[in-house]
Motif scaffolding. Structure first.
Motif, mmCIF file in Angstrom:
data_model
loop_
_atom_site.group_PDB
_atom_site.id
_atom_site.type_symbol
_atom_site.label_atom_id
_atom_site.label_comp_id
_atom_site.label_asym_id
_atom_site.label_seq_id
_atom_site.Cartn_x
_atom_site.Cartn_y
_atom_site.Cartn_z
ATOM 1 N N PRO A 24 0.826 -1.214 0.000
ATOM 2 C CA PRO A 24 0.000 0.000 0.000
ATOM 3 C C PRO A 24 0.864 1.271 0.000
ATOM 4 N N ASP A 25 0.335 2.345 -0.583
ATOM 5 C CA ASP A 25 1.026 3.634 -0.546
ATOM 6 C C ASP A 25 1.279 4.035 0.900
ATOM 7 N N GLY A 26 2.445 4.565 1.146
ATOM 8 C CA GLY A 26 2.777 5.050 2.483
ATOM 9 C C GLY A 26 3.369 4.003 3.402
ATOM 10 N N GLU A 27 3.417 2.750 2.968
ATOM 11 C CA GLU A 27 4.021 1.703 3.794
ATOM 12 C C GLU A 27 5.344 1.264 3.169
ATOM 13 N N ASP A 28 6.232 0.761 4.001
ATOM 14 C CA ASP A 28 7.521 0.269 3.520
ATOM 15 C C ASP A 28 7.734 -1.129 4.077
ATOM 16 N N TRP A 29 7.518 -2.119 3.227
ATOM 17 C CA TRP A 29 7.648 -3.510 3.656
ATOM 18 C C TRP A 29 9.040 -4.077 3.424
ATOM 19 N N ALA A 30 9.916 -3.345 2.762
ATOM 20 C CA ALA A 30 11.251 -3.867 2.476
ATOM 21 C C ALA A 30 11.956 -4.228 3.792
ATOM 22 N N SER A 31 12.657 -5.363 3.781
ATOM 23 C CA SER A 31 13.352 -5.843 4.978
ATOM 24 C C SER A 31 14.597 -5.008 5.244
ATOM 25 N N PRO A 32 14.742 -4.483 6.450
ATOM 26 C CA PRO A 32 15.978 -3.766 6.771
ATOM 27 C C PRO A 32 17.146 -4.730 6.985
ATOM 28 N N ASP A 33 16.820 -5.978 7.266
ATOM 29 C CA ASP A 33 17.848 -6.983 7.526
ATOM 30 C C ASP A 33 17.299 -8.350 7.120
ATOM 31 N N TRP A 34 18.124 -9.369 7.212
ATOM 32 C CA TRP A 34 17.707 -10.739 6.902
ATOM 33 C C TRP A 34 16.679 -11.211 7.921
ATOM 34 N N GLU A 35 15.688 -11.978 7.455
ATOM 35 C CA GLU A 35 14.692 -12.561 8.359
ATOM 36 C C GLU A 35 14.279 -13.931 7.825
ATOM 37 N N VAL A 36 13.723 -14.740 8.698
ATOM 38 C CA VAL A 36 13.249 -16.065 8.300
ATOM 39 C C VAL A 36 11.859 -15.918 7.703
ATOM 40 N N VAL A 37 11.687 -16.465 6.491
ATOM 41 C CA VAL A 37 10.403 -16.421 5.788
ATOM 42 C C VAL A 37 10.009 -17.846 5.420
ATOM 43 N N GLN A 38 8.730 -18.042 5.149
ATOM 44 C CA GLN A 38 8.212 -19.371 4.802
ATOM 45 C C GLN A 38 7.863 -19.420 3.325
ATOM 46 N N VAL A 39 8.420 -20.404 2.623
ATOM 47 C CA VAL A 39 8.089 -20.642 1.227
ATOM 48 C C VAL A 39 7.080 -21.787 1.193
ATOM 49 N N ALA A 40 5.953 -21.558 0.533
ATOM 50 C CA ALA A 40 4.884 -22.558 0.474
ATOM 51 C C ALA A 40 4.465 -22.800 -0.970
ATOM 52 N N ASP A 41 4.069 -24.040 -1.253
ATOM 53 C CA ASP A 41 3.559 -24.408 -2.568
ATOM 54 C C ASP A 41 2.188 -23.764 -2.743
ATOM 55 N N ASN A 42 2.001 -23.041 -3.837
ATOM 56 C CA ASN A 42 0.749 -22.339 -4.099
ATOM 57 C C ASN A 42 -0.124 -23.098 -5.108
ATOM 58 N N ASN A 43 0.296 -24.309 -5.481
ATOM 59 C CA ASN A 43 -0.447 -25.139 -6.440
ATOM 60 C C ASN A 43 -0.700 -24.416 -7.759
ATOM 61 N N PHE A 66 12.749 -11.144 -3.448
ATOM 62 C CA PHE A 66 13.724 -11.378 -2.380
ATOM 63 C C PHE A 66 15.148 -11.537 -2.874
ATOM 64 N N ILE A 67 16.068 -11.246 -1.970
ATOM 65 C CA ILE A 67 17.438 -11.737 -2.046
ATOM 66 C C ILE A 67 17.438 -12.940 -1.117
ATOM 67 N N TRP A 68 17.980 -14.063 -1.580
ATOM 68 C CA TRP A 68 17.866 -15.303 -0.815
ATOM 69 C C TRP A 68 19.145 -15.679 -0.087
ATOM 70 N N GLY A 69 18.937 -16.184 1.133
ATOM 71 C CA GLY A 69 19.993 -16.763 1.931
ATOM 72 C C GLY A 69 19.766 -18.249 2.032
ATOM 73 N N PRO A 70 20.415 -18.911 2.981
ATOM 74 C CA PRO A 70 20.306 -20.371 3.095
ATOM 75 C C PRO A 70 18.970 -20.827 3.685
ATOM 76 N N ARG A 71 18.678 -22.101 3.455
ATOM 77 C CA ARG A 71 17.507 -22.733 4.048
ATOM 78 C C ARG A 71 17.735 -22.887 5.557
ATOM 79 N N VAL A 72 16.679 -22.716 6.319
ATOM 80 C CA VAL A 72 16.731 -22.951 7.768
ATOM 81 C C VAL A 72 16.456 -24.439 7.967
ATOM 82 N N PRO A 73 17.335 -25.144 8.696
ATOM 83 C CA PRO A 73 17.115 -26.590 8.890
ATOM 84 C C PRO A 73 15.752 -26.863 9.525
#
Length: 77
Positions: A24-43, A66-73
């Protein structure tokens, strides 16, 4: 953190959101740092095959945002 290949499976990964989709206008969702995210199958196919879920952001994001880092075990007991 070194850049890693784009995920091609479900799981949790280190990622940095740099090009948010549906922000949305006026919001900034860009990550300031690395964070753990969930990748899910969207079929879906192509760009719709995967969705990435970021804590605090309601709409799922596309892999190319995204810029991607390693998988979380996976957690095992």
């Amino acid at each position: 953190m070194a850049e890693h290949p784009t995920p091609n499976q479900e799981g949790h990964f280190w990622g940095k959101l740099v090009h948010p989709h549906n922000e949305p206008d006026g919001e900034d969702w860009a990550s300031p740092d690395w964070e753990v995210v969930q990748v899910a199958d969207n079929n879906g196919d192509g760009d719709d095959q995967w969705r990435v879920y970021v804590p605090g952001i309601a709409p799922g994001q596309l892999l190319d945002a995204f810029i991607w880092g390693p998988r979380v075990p996976d957690f095992t007991t």
